[in-house]
Write a protein that holds these residues in place. Structure first.
Motif, PDB file in Angstrom:
ATOM      1  N   GLY A   1       7.366  -5.219 -15.409  1.00  0.00           N
ATOM      2  CA  GLY A   1       6.908  -6.576 -15.167  1.00  0.00           C
ATOM      3  C   GLY A   1       6.283  -6.725 -13.788  1.00  0.00           C
ATOM      4  O   GLY A   1       6.506  -5.927 -12.877  1.00  0.00           O
ATOM      5  N   VAL A   2       5.479  -7.762 -13.659  1.00  0.00           N
ATOM      6  CA  VAL A   2       4.744  -8.003 -12.427  1.00  0.00           C
ATOM      7  C   VAL A   2       5.695  -8.248 -11.262  1.00  0.00           C
ATOM      8  O   VAL A   2       5.493  -7.720 -10.166  1.00  0.00           O
ATOM      9  N   LYS A   3       6.750  -9.034 -11.464  1.00  0.00           N
ATOM     10  CA  LYS A   3       7.675  -9.325 -10.371  1.00  0.00           C
ATOM     11  C   LYS A   3       8.283  -8.045  -9.811  1.00  0.00           C
ATOM     12  O   LYS A   3       8.327  -7.850  -8.588  1.00  0.00           O
ATOM     13  N   ALA A   4       8.751  -7.160 -10.666  1.00  0.00           N
ATOM     14  CA  ALA A   4       9.362  -5.904 -10.212  1.00  0.00           C
ATOM     15  C   ALA A   4       8.346  -5.044  -9.462  1.00  0.00           C
ATOM     16  O   ALA A   4       8.670  -4.439  -8.435  1.00  0.00           O
ATOM     17  N   MET A   5       7.118  -4.990  -9.964  1.00  0.00           N
ATOM     18  CA  MET A   5       6.084  -4.212  -9.288  1.00  0.00           C
ATOM     19  C   MET A   5       5.808  -4.790  -7.904  1.00  0.00           C
ATOM     20  O   MET A   5       5.736  -4.078  -6.916  1.00  0.00           O
ATOM     21  N   TRP A   6       5.650  -6.119  -7.808  1.00  0.00           N
ATOM     22  CA  TRP A   6       5.330  -6.752  -6.527  1.00  0.00           C
ATOM     23  C   TRP A   6       6.498  -6.621  -5.550  1.00  0.00           C
ATOM     24  O   TRP A   6       6.288  -6.438  -4.350  1.00  0.00           O
ATOM     25  N   ASP A   7       7.720  -6.693  -6.049  1.00  0.00           N
ATOM     26  CA  ASP A   7       8.894  -6.484  -5.190  1.00  0.00           C
ATOM     27  C   ASP A   7       8.846  -5.084  -4.580  1.00  0.00           C
ATOM     28  O   ASP A   7       9.117  -4.908  -3.391  1.00  0.00           O
ATOM     29  N   GLU A   8       8.487  -4.092  -5.379  1.00  0.00           N
ATOM     30  CA  GLU A   8       8.381  -2.707  -4.882  1.00  0.00           C
ATOM     31  C   GLU A   8       7.209  -2.584  -3.910  1.00  0.00           C
ATOM     32  O   GLU A   8       7.322  -1.952  -2.859  1.00  0.00           O
ATOM     33  N   ALA A   9       6.073  -3.187  -4.238  1.00  0.00           N
ATOM     34  CA  ALA A   9       4.902  -3.137  -3.358  1.00  0.00           C
ATOM     35  C   ALA A   9       5.222  -3.751  -1.991  1.00  0.00           C
ATOM     36  O   ALA A   9       4.773  -3.233  -0.953  1.00  0.00           O
ATOM     37  N   ASN A  10       6.003  -4.818  -1.967  1.00  0.00           N
ATOM     38  CA  ASN A  10       6.332  -5.498  -0.716  1.00  0.00           C
ATOM     39  C   ASN A  10       7.076  -4.613   0.280  1.00  0.00           C
ATOM     40  O   ASN A  10       7.079  -4.894   1.478  1.00  0.00           O
TER      41      ASN A  10
END
Length: 153
Positions: A129-138
């Motif tokens: 999911g997008v949230k998990a990806m963005w959390d990792e990217a952050n």
């Protein structure tokens, strides 16, 4: 120089043309960026609507965008070549799904958020999911840029 994100299709704070919405052709809009900092090894991008009735709604998540890129072409998510990876959006699709606010809900703001990352790859499944990806990217952000478009049904 700061990381800057723009689109030839719409200016920051202006309406997103209908062809880039689910009420139109649902095409991913073209994007361009400049000012990636030294050490950028990849990019990640999310498209979010904070005005959705249920709260923050994620329309797209892309990651592992090569550091040599300075933009994304229209309909990049339907390209047959080896492009970026996609996270599952809140519609349940691993691609871009454009604006589609409820009729009469007023103007929605769509934030295209680009991040320059210090790693060449994020090793997460697209189904995370997008949230998990963005959390990792952050965890790996060197710089961020935001482009905001609007749309009203």
């Amino acid at each position: 120089m700061a990381l800057t994100l723009l689109s030839p299709a719409f200016a920051d704070g202006e309406p997103i043309p209908k062809k880039y919405t689910r009420n139109g052709e649902n095409l991913f809009p073209p994007l361009k960026w400049t000012g990636a900092p030294d050490g950028t090894r990849s990019f990640a991008l999310v498209v979010e609507d904070p005005d959705a009735p249920s709260g923050l709604f994620r329309h797209c998540g892309m990651f592992n965008i090569p550091p040599t890129k300075d933009g994304l072409p229209e309909s990049v998510d339907t390209s047959p070549d080896q492009g970026p990876r996609y996270s599952e959006n809140d519609f349940g699709n691993a691609r871009y799904d454009g604006p589609q606010p409820p009729k009469g809900h007023g103007v929605h703001h769509y934030h295209f958020r680009l991040a320059a990352l210090d790693v060449p790859n994020l090793t997460i499944p697209g189904t995370a999911g997008v949230k998990a990806m963005w959390d990792e990217a952050n965890k790996h952000i060197l710089a961020k840029a935001v482009l905001t478009g609007t749309f009203e049904a």
